[in-house]
Motif scaffolding. Structure first.
Motif, PDB file in Angstrom:
ATOM      1  N   GLN A 162     -20.457 -37.900  -7.050  1.00  0.00           N
ATOM      2  CA  GLN A 162     -20.216 -36.999  -8.184  1.00  0.00           C
ATOM      3  C   GLN A 162     -20.629 -35.571  -7.886  1.00  0.00           C
ATOM      4  O   GLN A 162     -21.585 -35.335  -7.152  1.00  0.00           O
ATOM      5  CB  GLN A 162     -21.049 -37.467  -9.382  1.00  0.00           C
ATOM      6  CG  GLN A 162     -20.316 -38.423 -10.283  1.00  0.00           C
ATOM      7  CD  GLN A 162     -21.015 -38.483 -11.623  1.00  0.00           C
ATOM      8  OE1 GLN A 162     -22.233 -38.357 -11.695  1.00  0.00           O
ATOM      9  NE2 GLN A 162     -20.253 -38.672 -12.676  1.00  0.00           N
ATOM     10  N   ARG A 163     -19.928 -34.617  -8.518  1.00  0.00           N
ATOM     11  CA  ARG A 163     -20.296 -33.221  -8.380  1.00  0.00           C
ATOM     12  C   ARG A 163     -21.681 -33.007  -8.993  1.00  0.00           C
ATOM     13  O   ARG A 163     -21.966 -33.496 -10.074  1.00  0.00           O
ATOM     14  CB  ARG A 163     -19.269 -32.336  -9.083  1.00  0.00           C
ATOM     15  CG  ARG A 163     -19.429 -30.878  -8.751  1.00  0.00           C
ATOM     16  CD  ARG A 163     -18.385 -30.054  -9.457  1.00  0.00           C
ATOM     17  NE  ARG A 163     -17.199 -29.850  -8.622  1.00  0.00           N
ATOM     18  CZ  ARG A 163     -16.070 -29.316  -9.084  1.00  0.00           C
ATOM     19  NH1 ARG A 163     -15.970 -28.988 -10.353  1.00  0.00           N
ATOM     20  NH2 ARG A 163     -15.043 -29.140  -8.284  1.00  0.00           N
ATOM     21  N   GLY A 164     -22.518 -32.279  -8.266  1.00  0.00           N
ATOM     22  CA  GLY A 164     -23.871 -32.028  -8.759  1.00  0.00           C
ATOM     23  C   GLY A 164     -24.818 -33.188  -8.530  1.00  0.00           C
ATOM     24  O   GLY A 164     -25.979 -33.142  -8.940  1.00  0.00           O
ATOM     25  N   GLY A 165     -24.329 -34.248  -7.866  1.00  0.00           N
ATOM     26  CA  GLY A 165     -25.164 -35.428  -7.659  1.00  0.00           C
ATOM     27  C   GLY A 165     -26.179 -35.289  -6.533  1.00  0.00           C
ATOM     28  O   GLY A 165     -27.051 -36.141  -6.371  1.00  0.00           O
TER      29      GLY A 165
ATOM     30  N   SER B 127     -17.117 -17.460 -20.470  1.00  0.00           N
ATOM     31  CA  SER B 127     -15.944 -17.672 -21.326  1.00  0.00           C
ATOM     32  C   SER B 127     -14.657 -17.535 -20.541  1.00  0.00           C
ATOM     33  O   SER B 127     -13.693 -18.272 -20.770  1.00  0.00           O
ATOM     34  CB  SER B 127     -15.952 -16.668 -22.485  1.00  0.00           C
ATOM     35  OG  SER B 127     -17.091 -16.865 -23.284  1.00  0.00           O
ATOM     36  N   GLY B 128     -14.651 -16.594 -19.613  1.00  0.00           N
ATOM     37  CA  GLY B 128     -13.435 -16.305 -18.852  1.00  0.00           C
ATOM     38  C   GLY B 128     -12.923 -17.500 -18.069  1.00  0.00           C
ATOM     39  O   GLY B 128     -11.717 -17.738 -17.999  1.00  0.00           O
ATOM     40  N   LEU B 129     -13.843 -18.269 -17.492  1.00  0.00           N
ATOM     41  CA  LEU B 129     -13.406 -19.441 -16.727  1.00  0.00           C
ATOM     42  C   LEU B 129     -12.685 -20.428 -17.634  1.00  0.00           C
ATOM     43  O   LEU B 129     -11.749 -21.104 -17.217  1.00  0.00           O
ATOM     44  CB  LEU B 129     -14.603 -20.137 -16.063  1.00  0.00           C
ATOM     45  CG  LEU B 129     -15.327 -19.396 -14.937  1.00  0.00           C
ATOM     46  CD1 LEU B 129     -16.340 -20.313 -14.268  1.00  0.00           C
ATOM     47  CD2 LEU B 129     -14.355 -18.862 -13.895  1.00  0.00           C
ATOM     48  N   HIS B 130     -13.143 -20.515 -18.895  1.00  0.00           N
ATOM     49  CA  HIS B 130     -12.506 -21.445 -19.838  1.00  0.00           C
ATOM     50  C   HIS B 130     -11.176 -20.911 -20.360  1.00  0.00           C
ATOM     51  O   HIS B 130     -10.237 -21.662 -20.579  1.00  0.00           O
ATOM     52  CB  HIS B 130     -13.436 -21.690 -21.040  1.00  0.00           C
ATOM     53  CG  HIS B 130     -14.656 -22.485 -20.697  1.00  0.00           C
ATOM     54  ND1 HIS B 130     -14.675 -23.853 -20.695  1.00  0.00           N
ATOM     55  CD2 HIS B 130     -15.899 -22.095 -20.336  1.00  0.00           C
ATOM     56  CE1 HIS B 130     -15.894 -24.281 -20.359  1.00  0.00           C
ATOM     57  NE2 HIS B 130     -16.647 -23.235 -20.134  1.00  0.00           N
TER      58      HIS B 130
ATOM     59  N   PRO C 227     -25.020 -14.766 -17.360  1.00  0.00           N
ATOM     60  CA  PRO C 227     -25.373 -15.242 -18.700  1.00  0.00           C
ATOM     61  C   PRO C 227     -24.652 -16.527 -19.113  1.00  0.00           C
ATOM     62  O   PRO C 227     -23.596 -16.846 -18.586  1.00  0.00           O
ATOM     63  CB  PRO C 227     -24.953 -14.075 -19.598  1.00  0.00           C
ATOM     64  CG  PRO C 227     -23.916 -13.351 -18.828  1.00  0.00           C
ATOM     65  CD  PRO C 227     -24.273 -13.505 -17.392  1.00  0.00           C
ATOM     66  N   ASN C 228     -25.261 -17.182 -20.061  1.00  0.00           N
ATOM     67  CA  ASN C 228     -24.695 -18.392 -20.667  1.00  0.00           C
ATOM     68  C   ASN C 228     -24.415 -19.469 -19.620  1.00  0.00           C
ATOM     69  O   ASN C 228     -23.284 -19.950 -19.464  1.00  0.00           O
ATOM     70  CB  ASN C 228     -23.429 -18.058 -21.471  1.00  0.00           C
ATOM     71  CG  ASN C 228     -23.268 -18.962 -22.673  1.00  0.00           C
ATOM     72  OD1 ASN C 228     -23.914 -20.017 -22.753  1.00  0.00           O
ATOM     73  ND2 ASN C 228     -22.419 -18.574 -23.607  1.00  0.00           N
ATOM     74  N   VAL C 229     -25.471 -19.860 -18.928  1.00  0.00           N
ATOM     75  CA  VAL C 229     -25.356 -20.741 -17.762  1.00  0.00           C
ATOM     76  C   VAL C 229     -24.688 -22.083 -18.092  1.00  0.00           C
ATOM     77  O   VAL C 229     -23.843 -22.556 -17.332  1.00  0.00           O
ATOM     78  CB  VAL C 229     -26.753 -20.969 -17.136  1.00  0.00           C
ATOM     79  CG1 VAL C 229     -26.746 -22.152 -16.185  1.00  0.00           C
ATOM     80  CG2 VAL C 229     -27.212 -19.714 -16.403  1.00  0.00           C
ATOM     81  N   ASN C 230     -25.035 -22.677 -19.227  1.00  0.00           N
ATOM     82  CA  ASN C 230     -24.448 -23.994 -19.538  1.00  0.00           C
ATOM     83  C   ASN C 230     -22.935 -23.910 -19.709  1.00  0.00           C
ATOM     84  O   ASN C 230     -22.184 -24.758 -19.234  1.00  0.00           O
ATOM     85  CB  ASN C 230     -25.088 -24.586 -20.795  1.00  0.00           C
ATOM     86  CG  ASN C 230     -26.507 -25.066 -20.523  1.00  0.00           C
ATOM     87  OD1 ASN C 230     -26.887 -25.259 -19.366  1.00  0.00           O
ATOM     88  ND2 ASN C 230     -27.292 -25.231 -21.569  1.00  0.00           N
TER      89      ASN C 230
ATOM     90  N   GLY D 110     -17.059 -26.709 -13.938  1.00  0.00           N
ATOM     91  CA  GLY D 110     -16.779 -28.143 -13.942  1.00  0.00           C
ATOM     92  C   GLY D 110     -15.302 -28.466 -14.075  1.00  0.00           C
ATOM     93  O   GLY D 110     -14.849 -29.533 -13.661  1.00  0.00           O
ATOM     94  N   LYS D 111     -14.540 -27.529 -14.660  1.00  0.00           N
ATOM     95  CA  LYS D 111     -13.104 -27.774 -14.839  1.00  0.00           C
ATOM     96  C   LYS D 111     -12.297 -27.533 -13.562  1.00  0.00           C
ATOM     97  O   LYS D 111     -11.140 -27.909 -13.481  1.00  0.00           O
ATOM     98  CB  LYS D 111     -12.550 -26.829 -15.912  1.00  0.00           C
ATOM     99  CG  LYS D 111     -13.035 -27.118 -17.312  1.00  0.00           C
ATOM    100  CD  LYS D 111     -12.501 -26.040 -18.228  1.00  0.00           C
ATOM    101  CE  LYS D 111     -12.262 -26.573 -19.622  1.00  0.00           C
ATOM    102  NZ  LYS D 111     -11.632 -25.548 -20.462  1.00  0.00           N
TER     103      LYS D 111
END
Lengths: 190, 667
Positions: free
Chosen positions: B69-72, B358-361, B383-386, B393-394
């Motif tokens: 998994q990614r981040g595993g 936001s831009g990535l989304h 900013p807004n790391v989560n 993740g997308k």
């Protein structure tokens, strides 16, 4: 009187710890061992007491407690420098108990004590100790003699400091931080 | 014994120190200051710890491919051939199916050097990419300053010695620019008055003659209150304003909107203290304001800096030794033109870096499929790391180039090891002093590590592109370009070169690159470009005390002393003296939450939560909490888990400090 006195200017120390890292680098000490460390008095900035930073290594005292307390004579003085001889050290740590300035450091890995040697090798080569030459504000100096111009303006102790029982060769100057406890300093009337 | 070589520190830092490096048997063994560079003769603790950094056991030495998994945290070592083939394969398919804009290319500020631009020689030939514009740090202030003076310049750091009044405004050089403190302390010892303005009582505030503690984000209001006093109650320099400033009557007409009472109430500073500062401006010349890079990280940050920058002009402190306005000094910056292939049309710079999360989304048509990240660790520093992490993740393929497995690299599919500053020659400039310096190759890349230009060259060749844009011999390229400016690598190896076009005291010719040729007290550009008023005005930050009652604490994230943002975490020497993430909190706020010194805490808001411990402090006011930034997930989490991805009013900067939180005991 022996050679070498540390002169430490409390007003000029900003707590950057360049001296600590320069010492670490010079002596390449094992993890957790620092011959020179930064102490902050009143780090909480409690307003009725002064806050200052003081960087301390071995003070190479005139009457060193470590030397007097060592059961195997691992400490000796050479040219005003208190030298610790690791070959003789048995790791008993008596010196850690008696030094008022926490200068000797015990290495669990080596099972021996280590400490600042005033960068003796650098001094012989005509260089300042690593900590002194790394200080960006010239808060830390090493002088060979206390001439009259220095003597009138320095302290051997400040509140919170140990009684000078070992004839410490550290002199403190700069009292702006201590005098300036007015917090919101020097309010002006209009 | 080894031999000593000269190089310079390429971190994103004011000081940009020249260093003397001892190399023995091909290994860096010692770092010392350079006696030739008077401005930065003593490096900081980070500079002194590079010996440990370069040979850190955590340093990446071969490409890693994600397993599971990614981040595993499971990785497989692959050869450079395998890694490059994997990238080429992805790049070809993505461009064919979705177009080059489906690749998100991001370079952080982790290591400066002219050769960083060579990345574009690859991406241009790829046909384009999606990228960011704006800046994480200073751009709101750069634009604020530019609107007033037309440029971003200040006098030499040593000119502080000529100042009779120093205003250290939102800057704590004892953490971020230790070499400057020497000049400040020298000046103070010779009788210069020092004023410190900071929400937190920093070490220089203890030796200051006056210390003002504004509420976070109200520096612009403080500046406008001072301007109001100077203009309406007298004390500004009439002759200077008449000769060299434009728009005074318009400023005067609008400044009546401010008053001492309103300023005191809004900033939380006693009126008598504001007046004390105004008096100092009236009485003492030359005066210099030294601004930091924290106060522009608010939604009102650009206007804050524009208002502050007017004070040295109104008091006639521009163009004279000892006087001035120190924000950014780009005098040593010059465009070392790296030749690039023609710019393709399909470069989509659509995302302000402040709003990357936001831009990535939100990016569509085409949506993003792949990311390439170099010189940066956005999952700690942006900013807004989560939200940002969810955006990454997308994506179907993420490449990170770094020296260590950072929080960002941990989310990658492929990590490529990066060179250190000692492993390739480059040229660096400063934003504080005016020296151009070499960052020289002193050792062969450690354990077979490759340089970034090598990576791009290999990719270009495998993609069938023209390799000459990314030459093998990058020193020859640098030298050739330096010679067009009358410089050379050999010259820089002899010592730092003071930029031939720089001035020790700026604006002494009173020529300003502004629309009017004068200092713009009012700016039509502010209106035309940014939709603001011609006269700078104060607007409270979008998120600040009182704007959300669930979160009563204003979080100010200061730069750490032992790190540059998230760099140096893997350095054992520095970790020895690190105290970990500690939130400074006023005693009243601590009592309210039943917290005592050292308690483990959770800092949280709607955007996320992080772990830290509490450090009770009398150095800040109730309602304000302060923490150093740069902490990694394993240490408790990035402070930017808590910040919103907001843009500033000017310059497309990042409003990190518009940030409210609440704190509770952990467990």
């Amino acid at each position: 009187m022996g050679k070498y006195y540390w002169i430490f200017n409390l007003d000029r120390c900003i707590g950057c710890e360049s001296c600590v890292l320069a010492c670490k680098q010079e002596h390449n000490t094992l993890p957790g061992i620092q011959y020179r460390r930064l102490h902050i008095v009143n780090p909480e900035l409690y307003p009725e007491f002064p806050t200052y930073r003081i960087s301390i290594a071995c003070n190479h005292c005139e009457d060193p407690a470590c030397l007097k307390g060592c059961p195997v004579n691992a400490y000796r003085k050479r040219n005003g420098i208190v030298i610790h001889h690791p070959n003789e050290c048995i790791g008993c740590r008596y010196c850690l108990w008696v030094c008022p300035y926490d200068a000797p450091q015990y290495s669990k890995q080596k099972r021996k004590v280590e400490k600042c040697d005033l960068c003796e090798e650098r001094l012989i080569r005509g260089l300042e100790p690593a900590c002194v030459s790394a200080c960006p504000t010239q808060a830390l100096e090493l002088v060979e003699h206390l001439d009259s111009s220095i003597q009138g303006n320095v302290l051997t102790s400040i509140s919170g400091f140990p009684e000078d029982e070992t004839q410490v060769k550290l002199r403190l100057k700069g009292t702006r931080r201590i005098d300036g406890v007015q917090g919101f300093s020097k309010r002006r009337e209009r | 014994m080894g031999k000593k070589y000269r190089t310079s520190c390429p971190r994103n830092c004011y000081s940009t120190c020249s260093l003397l490096v001892t190399v023995e048997d091909g290994r860096v063994t010692k770092i010392e200051g350079d006696p030739l560079q008077l401005t930065t003769r003593q490096p900081c603790l980070k500079g002194l710890s590079y010996v440990e950094q370069v040979y850190s056991p955590e340093r990446l030495v071969y490409p890693l491919v994600r397993k599971g998994q990614r981040g595993g945290g499971q990785w497989e070592k692959v050869s450079w051939d395998q890694a490059l083939e994997m990238i080429v394969d992805k790049l070809k398919v993505i461009r064919e199916v979705s177009g080059p804009e489906a690749v998100f290319y991001y370079a952080g500020s982790g290591s400066s050097g002219a050769l960083n631009k060579l990345a574009k020689a690859f991406w241009y030939q790829y046909g384009g990419y999606t990228g960011v514009y704006g800046d994480l740090c200073w751009s709101a202030g750069l634009e604020g300053e530019r609107l007033v003076y037309g440029e971003n310049r200040h006098s030499d750091p040593q000119d502080i010695l000529n100042s009779k009044l120093l205003i250290l405004w939102g800057k704590n050089p004892s953490y971020t620019n230790i070499q400057e403190t020497r000049w400040i302390l020298d000046a103070v010892e010779s009788g210069t008055k020092l004023v410190v303005i900071d929400p937190f009582k920093n070490p220089l505030a203890e030796v200051a003659d006056l210390f003002l503690q504004p509420r976070p984000g109200t520096d612009g209001l403080l500046a406008l209150t001072i301007i109001q006093e100077l203009i309406l109650d007298g004390g500004y320099d009439r002759e200077f304003v008449q000769n060299y400033c434009q728009g005074f009557s318009e400023l005067k007409a609008e400044i009546g909107a401010y008053s001492l009472a309103k300023g005191a109430e809004g900033t939380g500073i006693l009126a008598e203290q504001i007046l004390a500062l105004v008096d100092l401006f009236r009485e003492i010349k030359p005066a210099r304001i030294i601004s930091g890079y924290g106060l522009q990280r608010y939604t009102n940050g650009g206007e804050t800096v524009r208002a502050m920058a007017l004070i040295p002009a109104l008091t006639g402190n521009i163009g004279i030794p000892g006087g001035g306005w120190n924000y950014a000094n780009l005098q040593s910056s010059f465009d070392l033109e790296i030749p690039l292939p023609p710019e393709p049309e399909r470069i989509r710079l659509s995302i302000p870096v402040a709003r990357m999360a936001s831009g990535l989304h939100e990016t569509t048509d085409p949506a993003l499929r792949m990311a390439w990240i170099e010189y940066g660790n956005p999952l700690v520093s942006n900013p807004n790391v989560n939200k940002l992490k969810a955006g990454f993740g997308k994506l179907e393929f993420i490449v990170v180039v770094d020296q260590f497995i950072t929080d960002t690299a941990a989310q990658a599919d492929l990590i490529l090891p990066a060179k250190s500053m000692f492993e390739q020659t480059d040229v660096v400039t400063s934003y504080w002093h005016s020296y151009i310096q070499i960052r020289d190759k002193l050792i062969e890349p450690y354990a077979g590590i490759k340089t970034e230009p090598w990576i791009y060259r290999q990719l270009a060749l495998r993609m069938g592109y023209d390799g000459h844009w990314i030459p093998e011999d990058t020193e020859e390229l640098l030298d050739k370009q330096l010679r067009t400016k009358g410089l050379s690598l050999e010259m820089l190896r002899q010592g730092p070169v003071y930029a031939p076009w720089a001035n020790p005291v700026v604006y002494c010719d009173y020529q300003f690159e502004t629309p009017s040729g004068k200092i713009q007290l009012v700016s039509s550009e502010a209106e035309a470009i940014w939709g603001l008023t011609r006269v700078p005005h104060y607007r409270p930050p979008v998120e600040s005390n009182g704007s959300d009652e669930r979160y009563p604490l204003h979080l100010v994230t200061i730069h750490p002393r032992g790190r540059i943002h998230s760099q140096f975490r893997s350095n054992r020497w520095l970790n020895e003296i690190s105290q970990g993430p500690r939130l400074k909190m006023n005693i009243d706020d601590a009592i309210l939450r039943s917290l005592k010194n050292g308690d483990p805490i959770i800092i949280y808001n709607d955007r996320g939560k992080i772990n830290a411990s509490v450090e009770i402090s009398w150095g800040l006011n109730s309602g304000v909490v302060v923490i150093e930034e740069g902490w990694w997930l394993r240490e408790g989490g990035s402070v930017d888990v808590l910040s919103e991805d907001r843009i500033t009013d000017l310059g497309y900067g990042t409003a990190f400090h518009d940030c409210l939180v609440e704190v509770r005991k952990d467990g």
